[in-house]
Scaffold this motif. Structure first.
Motif, PDB file in Angstrom:
ATOM      1  N   THR A 131       0.883  -1.161   0.000  1.00 11.55           N
ATOM      2  CA  THR A 131       0.000   0.000   0.000  1.00 11.55           C
ATOM      3  C   THR A 131       0.921   1.211   0.000  1.00 11.55           C
ATOM      4  O   THR A 131       2.138   1.078   0.127  1.00 11.55           O
ATOM      5  N   MET A 132       0.352   2.393  -0.112  1.00 11.76           N
ATOM      6  CA  MET A 132       1.163   3.565   0.146  1.00 11.76           C
ATOM      7  C   MET A 132       1.498   3.571   1.639  1.00 11.76           C
ATOM      8  O   MET A 132       0.705   3.094   2.471  1.00 11.76           O
ATOM      9  N   PRO A 133       2.651   4.089   2.025  1.00 15.84           N
ATOM     10  CA  PRO A 133       3.005   4.078   3.452  1.00 15.84           C
ATOM     11  C   PRO A 133       2.012   4.872   4.300  1.00 15.84           C
ATOM     12  O   PRO A 133       1.340   5.779   3.813  1.00 15.84           O
ATOM     13  N   ASP A 134       1.936   4.502   5.568  1.00 21.89           N
ATOM     14  CA  ASP A 134       1.125   5.256   6.521  1.00 21.89           C
ATOM     15  C   ASP A 134       2.011   6.330   7.136  1.00 21.89           C
ATOM     16  O   ASP A 134       2.675   6.113   8.151  1.00 21.89           O
ATOM     17  N   GLN A 135       2.059   7.473   6.501  1.00 27.78           N
ATOM     18  CA  GLN A 135       2.932   8.565   6.945  1.00 27.78           C
ATOM     19  C   GLN A 135       2.112   9.851   7.036  1.00 27.78           C
ATOM     20  O   GLN A 135       2.112  10.683   6.135  1.00 27.78           O
ATOM     21  N   GLY A 136       1.379   9.978   8.140  1.00 26.82           N
ATOM     22  CA  GLY A 136       0.548  11.150   8.316  1.00 26.82           C
ATOM     23  C   GLY A 136      -0.472  11.269   7.211  1.00 26.82           C
ATOM     24  O   GLY A 136      -1.104  10.293   6.818  1.00 26.82           O
ATOM     25  N   CYS A 137      -0.630  12.482   6.703  1.00 23.65           N
ATOM     26  CA  CYS A 137      -1.621  12.709   5.652  1.00 23.65           C
ATOM     27  C   CYS A 137      -0.989  12.816   4.271  1.00 23.65           C
ATOM     28  O   CYS A 137      -1.668  13.190   3.311  1.00 23.65           O
ATOM     29  N   ASP A 138       0.294  12.455   4.167  1.00 29.49           N
ATOM     30  CA  ASP A 138       0.966  12.556   2.871  1.00 29.49           C
ATOM     31  C   ASP A 138       0.357  11.634   1.828  1.00 29.49           C
ATOM     32  O   ASP A 138       0.416  11.903   0.625  1.00 29.49           O
ATOM     33  N   TRP A 139      -0.211  10.522   2.274  1.00 27.30           N
ATOM     34  CA  TRP A 139      -0.751   9.532   1.343  1.00 27.30           C
ATOM     35  C   TRP A 139      -2.252   9.345   1.551  1.00 27.30           C
ATOM     36  O   TRP A 139      -2.803   8.298   1.261  1.00 27.30           O
ATOM     37  N   ASP A 140      -2.926  10.392   2.024  1.00 26.18           N
ATOM     38  CA  ASP A 140      -4.343  10.225   2.356  1.00 26.18           C
ATOM     39  C   ASP A 140      -5.251  10.208   1.132  1.00 26.18           C
ATOM     40  O   ASP A 140      -6.467  10.087   1.261  1.00 26.18           O
ATOM     41  N   TRP A 141      -4.667  10.294  -0.053  1.00 21.73           N
ATOM     42  CA  TRP A 141      -5.477  10.169  -1.263  1.00 21.73           C
ATOM     43  C   TRP A 141      -5.842   8.719  -1.551  1.00 21.73           C
ATOM     44  O   TRP A 141      -6.732   8.449  -2.351  1.00 21.73           O
ATOM     45  N   GLN A 142      -5.142   7.771  -0.906  1.00 20.41           N
ATOM     46  CA  GLN A 142      -5.442   6.366  -1.182  1.00 20.41           C
ATOM     47  C   GLN A 142      -6.767   5.966  -0.549  1.00 20.41           C
ATOM     48  O   GLN A 142      -7.319   6.676   0.292  1.00 20.41           O
ATOM     49  N   GLU A 143      -7.280   4.819  -0.931  1.00 14.23           N
ATOM     50  CA  GLU A 143      -8.643   4.414  -0.599  1.00 14.23           C
ATOM     51  C   GLU A 143      -8.912   4.378   0.888  1.00 14.23           C
ATOM     52  O   GLU A 143      -9.956   4.828   1.350  1.00 14.23           O
ATOM     53  N   GLN A 144      -8.007   3.842   1.677  1.00 12.03           N
ATOM     54  CA  GLN A 144      -8.195   3.800   3.122  1.00 12.03           C
ATOM     55  C   GLN A 144      -6.846   3.840   3.815  1.00 12.03           C
ATOM     56  O   GLN A 144      -5.803   3.650   3.184  1.00 12.03           O
TER      57      GLN A 144
END
Length: 514
Positions: free
Chosen positions: A266-279
């Motif tokens: 998945t995209m990494p869980d790094q704050g809101c930098d990747w919050d465009w992903q589905e969940q």
């Protein structure tokens, strides 16, 4: 490694005998009765093969991209993936005794001879994306409307053609030399960008020999010759059909082993930098061959799984037709593949309430072609929807994005039969029940087997056959009835030695509750 393709030849006769001849299927001494799952699948294969024969030019041995539901008017274009799918389907048709060994050999010989003459990018050995199936010329204008085609060399399309060449080399000793020569000429290192990430390289989507309109990146990953023009995107997600090219490149010594770990779960869980992903994913960081990897998973109906980009079945399961991912990846694919199947099943039957399931890109019942999937298990927040209305699911992203549509009402669901066939190793009973309903209740079946898709609410059919989807059906049935025959042909000792340890090391963190 390449000379070791010849080591596969010895398995050909044994695998070809795994499925009994036609005369033994109905009420024989082994208890195979009319209507048994074996006979049903074999009948599906026979009709599917009929469509592929109708699509294939007798002189060139090139299969068209698609054909109408009455098996008339094959398309005037084809691709490396289509050609590869026809080759492995011919092997399956032979091993299921739908055609004789001589017919299969003649068919494959014609195709290989044409492949040897097609224009391609000689330094890499790669094939262009579109050719005429009737004369093999590289297309520079689109047959249906005359628009310009900018000849492209696709990573994934060449991966599927190379896959088929491996299968042919092992399955038919008399053609092994020709198939191996073509396979040996293909260098997947041309696609692998060693500088794509600080830790590891990943594959570009492909390249053009001449600069196309729009974005491209000049470079050369293969030799010191002229620059080519790469796509501005990479294949950077793990659950993708494009991983077949990485497997091949690593097995051939053209891509470093570390490249297997370069893609993202998945995209990494790094704050809101990747919050465009589905969940928002959960997971932990691991290291493989010095490559740091975030082993992220999404959650869906009690499951945890690594998502595909769009949430479609073929992204997840097409490479599994040839590479024994579930056998080798006990802590990864062996859990993720059945979880993907269950997610598709539960979406279709329970969450969306369509009554049917199986979602992948296919012909559009109301148009030409469209992507379908289970959007909530796709990384893209506007990924592949499962219905005509393109219903978007938005469950939000904790701390960054509020949910706007977490429990939507779905519309006219579009089910694609080939997606269900891909699930055969993981829930055979559910697959056969689903297919029987599509055929008998919705009429999604014609002279060439299952039509490419059906909008199950309105009953609207895409009365068309795509050679790619038909070839996935043939591969899935061949593996089911022939003890994974395509995997036996595809994998030799050197491939297993290069790839299996990489797969065995993976730990996705996927969970499939009992």
């Amino acid at each position: 490694m390449r000379s070791n393709l010849r080591a596969l030849i010895g398995v050909a006769a044994a695998v070809a005998l795994l499925v009994p001849p036609t005369a033994t299927f109905a009420g024989d001494e082994n208890g195979r009765k009319p209507g048994s799952s074996t006979q049903v699948l074999r009948e599906y294969a026979a009709d599917t093969w009929t469509s592929l024969v109708a699509m294939t030019d007798e002189q060139t041995g090139l299969v068209a991209d698609n054909i109408e539901g009455d098996l008339s008017a094959p398309a005037e274009y084809t691709s490396p993936t289509n050609i590869g799918g026809y080759l492995w389907s011919t092997v399956v048709a032979r091993d299921l005794h739908l055609i004789t060994r001589k017919e299969a050999r003649d068919r494959m010989s014609t195709t290989l001879a044409t492949l040897a003459t097609l224009e391609r990018h000689e330094p890499s050995g790669m094939y262009y994306n579109w050719y005429s199936p009737t004369d093999g010329t590289k297309l520079t204008t689109w047959p249906t409307n005359g628009s310009a085609v900018h000849p492209f060399l696709s990573t994934v399309d060449n991966g599927w053609l190379a896959t088929a060449l491996r299968v042919v080399a092992a399955a038919e000793p008399k053609l092994a030399s020709d198939a191996t020569a073509l396979y040996d000429s293909m260098d997947f290192g041309w696609y692998h960008d060693l500088n794509a990430r600080p830790e590891v390289g990943i594959n570009r989507g492909g390249f053009w020999v001449e600069a196309p309109p729009g974005c491209s990146a000049p470079g050369n990953y293969g030799d010191d010759g002229p620059a080519v023009y790469y796509t501005c995107h990479w294949y950077d997600t793990t659950v993708s059909e494009s991983r077949i090219a990485t497997y091949l490149g690593i097995a051939n010594g053209q891509i470093p082993a570390e490249g297997y770990y370069g893609t993202l779960r998945t995209m990494p869980d790094q704050g809101c930098d990747w919050d465009w992903q589905e969940q928002k994913p959960t997971g932990e960081w691991r290291e493989y061959l010095g490559v740091p990897v975030f082993e992220g998973v999404y959650e869906y109906r009690g499951m945890k799984l690594v998502p595909a980009w769009g949430g479609s079945m073929f992204e997840a399961l097409m490479p599994d037709l040839f590479v024994p991912e579930s056998d080798w990846g006990a802590e990864s694919w062996a859990v993720n593949h059945p979880a993907t199947v269950r997610a598709q099943l539960e979406h279709g039957l329970d969450e969306a309430g369509y009554g049917y399931w199986g979602f992948s890109p296919a012909s559009d019942p109301f148009g030409e072609y469209r992507e379908y999937g289970v959007e909530v298990i796709g990384i893209s927040s506007d990924g592949y929807a499962s219905d005509v209305e393109r219903t978007n699911v938005d469950v939000g992203y904790e701390g960054c994005r509020e949910a706007t549509n977490p429990t939507p009402e779905f519309g006219d669901g579009v089910v694609t039969p080939h997606a269900a066939f891909l699930a055969l190793p993981y829930d055979k009973h559910a697959v056969l029940e689903n297919l029987a309903g599509l055929k008998n209740d919705l009429g999604a079946y014609g002279p060439g087997g299952f039509y490419d898709s059906v909008a199950v609410g309105s009953g609207t059919l895409a009365e068309r056959y795509l050679s790619l989807d038909q070839s996935m059906i043939m591969a899935a049935i061949g593996n089911e009835l022939g003890d994974d025959l395509l995997k036996h042909y595809f994998v030799d000792d050197s491939f297993e030695q290069a790839v299996r340890p990489l797969v065995e090391a993976l730990d996705f963190g996927s969970v499939l509750p009992e």
